[in-house]
Design an enzyme around this catalytic site. Sequence first.
Site, short mmCIF file in Angstrom:
data_model
loop_
_atom_site.label_atom_id
_atom_site.label_comp_id
_atom_site.label_asym_id
_atom_site.label_seq_id
_atom_site.Cartn_x
_atom_site.Cartn_y
_atom_site.Cartn_z
NE ARG A 118 -89.36 15.46 -10.79
CZ ARG A 118 -89.27 15.12 -9.52
NH1 ARG A 118 -89.55 13.88 -9.14
NH2 ARG A 118 -88.95 15.98 -8.60
CG ASN A 121 -93.25 16.39 -7.53
OD1 ASN A 121 -94.32 16.97 -7.69
ND2 ASN A 121 -92.44 16.68 -6.54
CG ASP A 122 -90.34 10.86 -9.10
OD1 ASP A 122 -89.85 11.20 -10.19
OD2 ASP A 122 -89.71 10.93 -8.03
NE ARG A 145 -87.88 16.86 -2.64
CZ ARG A 145 -89.00 17.59 -2.77
NH1 ARG A 145 -89.21 18.60 -1.98
NH2 ARG A 145 -89.88 17.30 -3.70
CG HIS A 195 -80.25 23.23 -8.49
ND1 HIS A 195 -79.71 22.18 -9.15
CD2 HIS A 195 -80.25 22.93 -7.18
CE1 HIS A 195 -79.38 21.25 -8.26
NE2 HIS A 195 -79.69 21.68 -7.06
CB CYS A 204 -94.96 14.68 0.14
SG CYS A 204 -94.27 13.19 -0.60
NE ARG A 219 -87.47 11.70 -0.61
CZ ARG A 219 -87.76 12.41 -1.71
NH1 ARG A 219 -88.89 12.21 -2.35
NH2 ARG A 219 -86.95 13.33 -2.15
CD GLU A 241 -91.34 8.56 -5.30
OE1 GLU A 241 -91.37 9.73 -5.69
OE2 GLU A 241 -90.46 8.11 -4.55
C1 PEP Z 1 -92.45 13.26 -5.75
O1 PEP Z 1 -91.90 12.52 -6.57
O2 PEP Z 1 -93.62 13.66 -5.85
C2 PEP Z 1 -91.69 13.73 -4.58
C3 PEP Z 1 -92.27 14.42 -3.61
O3 PEP Z 1 -90.38 13.45 -4.52
P1 PEP Z 1 -89.23 14.21 -5.35
O4 PEP Z 1 -89.83 15.45 -5.98
O5 PEP Z 1 -88.18 14.55 -4.35
O6 PEP Z 1 -88.82 13.18 -6.34
MG MG Z 2 -90.09 11.44 -6.11
#
Ligand code: PEP
Ligand code: MG
Length: 660
Positions: free
Chosen positions: A578, A567-568, A410, A303, A615, A446, A544
Site C-alpha cells: 500500500r 487499506n490492508d 488508532r 505522514h 474503517c 483498536r 483485513e
Molecule cells: C485498514 O487497514 O484498513 C485500517 C483501517 O487500518 P490501518 O490503516 O491503520 O492499517
Molecule cells: Mg490495517
Amino acid sequence: MERSTIVRVHDGLHARPATRFVRLAKSFESDVEIVKDGKSVSAKSSVKLMLLSVKENQEVTVRADGADAAEAIEALIGYLENPRAGLDEDAETEDQPAAPAAPVPVARPVSDDSTDGRLRGIAASEGASVGPVFAHFPKEIRPQPHTLPAHAIPAEIERLHAAVSLVRKRMADALADATLAESDRAIVAALMDIAGDEALIDQAERWIGQGMDAVSAVIGATDATAAEFSAVEDGYLAARTDDINAVGRQIALALLGEEEADLSTVPEGAVLVADDIGAWDLARAPLGRIGGIVCGKGGATSHIAIIARSHGIPAVLGLGEAVKDLASAKEIAIDGAAGWVAAEPDDAVRAEILRLTGDALRERAALAEFRDAVPRRGDGTVIEVAANLGSLEEIDPAKAAGAMGVGLFRTELLFMRHAHLPSEDLQAETYATLAKAFAPWSVIIRTLDIGGDKPVAGIEFPDEENPFLGWRGIRMCLDRPDIFKTQLRALLRAAVHGNVKVMLPMVAEIAEVERTKVLIAECEAELAEAGVPTGRFELGVMIETPAAVLIAPQLARHVAFFSIGTNDLTQYVMAADRLHPAVAHLNDVTNPAVMAAIAMTARAATDAGIMVGMCGEAAGRADLIPEFVRLGLTELSMSPSSILRAKKTITELVPETPAD
Ligand code: PEP
Ligand code: MG
C-alpha cells in the site's frame, strides 16, 4: 574503583532512562565508565550509552576514577537496580500525538503527461489551488576536508564550541517557550542532549586537532555515530540516526553562519515544493498558510499525506525527480483530488482551478445541514457515520464534522510518540476521555497495531524482510502479554463509561481471539482483586487479512462485530504494497477481488446477526457507500473530512433494504 550489578531498569537504558543515567553520571567529578560484555563507554555520553544497548537483566560494571568515585558508584548502581529509574521522576507530561493516520482514498500511478503540460502523481489530499512556489530543498552540507595550519587549530576548536553553544541555546529557548507542544518538547530535549554529548564533541575536537576544519569534523563525527546507531539491530536506535544527523546539520550551519531553510516563512497560499518533508518539520510549519504540497517522495499513506488531509491542504506526492523542475517555477496549480500539478498555469488551468475551488466551497456550504443528521437505510436501521481518530486533539474537529462516535481509534500513535511505553493510567485516562466525549455513541478502540516498520520505544522488533507480513498487530501483542495486558486493563477501566468497544487488528485465526479472551479474563480478575472498577466491552475484530475473510462465518461466532479494514485488506488481497507508488493501480478497493472479499465478510456477519462496519479509507468514498449499505454494513468510519459527504450520500439513498 568498580562494582558490578544486574540492571533492573524497566526495558534497560533506553531513551529517557539513559538520559537520566547520563545526567546523574555528569553530576560527579570523577570519570565514570560503564562496561558491558567487555566493552566500556563513558557514562557521561548518552549517545555512547545508547549504543552500548544495555538491557534489563544484563550484567554491567560501573567504573569510576576520581575524588567522588565512591559516591558516583553508589548512586549509579542504585539507579541501575531501580526498575522504575528514569520513568517516575517527573510528573508524567504525556501528550497526545498529533495527526491521525488517515490514508488517502485514491492512489494513482505516477506519470508525466507532457501533452497537457501537467505532471501527474499520487492524489494524496483533495482540494485545488494556485499559489506561488515555496521551494524547500535544504542545502546539502558535504565535508570538504582541507588541512588547517597548526596555529589555526585552537581558534577552530573555539569556533566549534561557540557553534555548539549557539545551537544548544536555540534549543533551550525553544524549550522555554510555553507554547511548545509537549510532544515537540520531548524531541527538542533529546536533540539538545545529543548536541551537548561529550563523546561527539570530543571526536570532532580530535579531528580538528589533526587539522580538519570544524564543519567537516562535526559532520564526520555525527555521520560516524549515526552509522553506528543504524548498524545496531534495534528499530528504536536506528530511528535515532535522524536525530543525530539533524544535530550535526544544525551545528554545521551555525559554523557556516547560515540559517536552516525554514518553513515558518511560507507566504500565504504558497504551494510547498520539496523532495521530501520530515513529518515534524511539516507539523510545525504554519499549516494554515500553506495552499498546497507537492513532493517527489511520499505515498498514499505517508505522514505528509496524513497531515495534509487532516488540515485540508491539497497534496500531490510521489512525483519523483520531476519535482526538481518545479522548484524554479513562480507559480503552481494543484488539484489534489485528481493528482496533477501544472507549473506557470495558463488562463485555462486557472479557470479550471477556480471552478474546482468554487465547487468545493458550494459543496461545503450545502453539506453543513447534514452535521446533525442521523442517516438511516430503507428499513429504518441507523447507519453510524463515525470518525477515525489517532489522538484526543482530534475529538473537537470530529464532533464539529458530525461524527456519530469513533469507529477506529488508532492507539499505536499513543505508543509511537513517547520515549517509553504509555502507562496503564495514562491509557485508561485517554480511552475514558474519548468515551466520555462521544457518549452515547460508541467508540471502537483498536488494540495496538504496530509492526516492524514503525519503532516504538520499549518494544524491540527484529529486522524483518517483509514487515507487513511479519510480527505486527495482534501477533506481537499476544507474544508480549506485559504490553497487551496493560492495554486491556486500561480498556476495562475505561469501559465503566459503557460505550467502549474493543477491536483486534490483523486477526488471521480464531485462536487469536480466544487467547485474547483469556487475557481479558485474567485482567478482569486482577483488577477485581485490586478493587479497581471495570466495565464490560464488546470485542470485535478487523477484517483485513484474506484469512479472516475466508473464516468469517466461523469467526463471527466468537466476536460481537466486524470492521473491514480495506487499506490492508486491499494490499493483502491484491498482493500490492500500500506504500508503493509503482503498484498503486493494483491497490484499488474497487477491484472485483476486493469487493468480493467485502461482500463475503458482510454476508458472514449478517448471517450470524453481528454488526459489520468498515474503517478502511474506502468507507468515506461517496461512490462506494451505496454498495456498502446494500451489502448490510451499518457503520462506516472515516477521516472527519469525509463525514458530511457520507451522511448526505446515505440520507439521499433511494430506500432499499439490504442484500439478502
Ligand atoms: C485498514 O487497514 O484498513 C485500517 C483501517 O487500518 P490501518 O490503516 O491503520 O492499517
Ligand atoms: Mg490495517
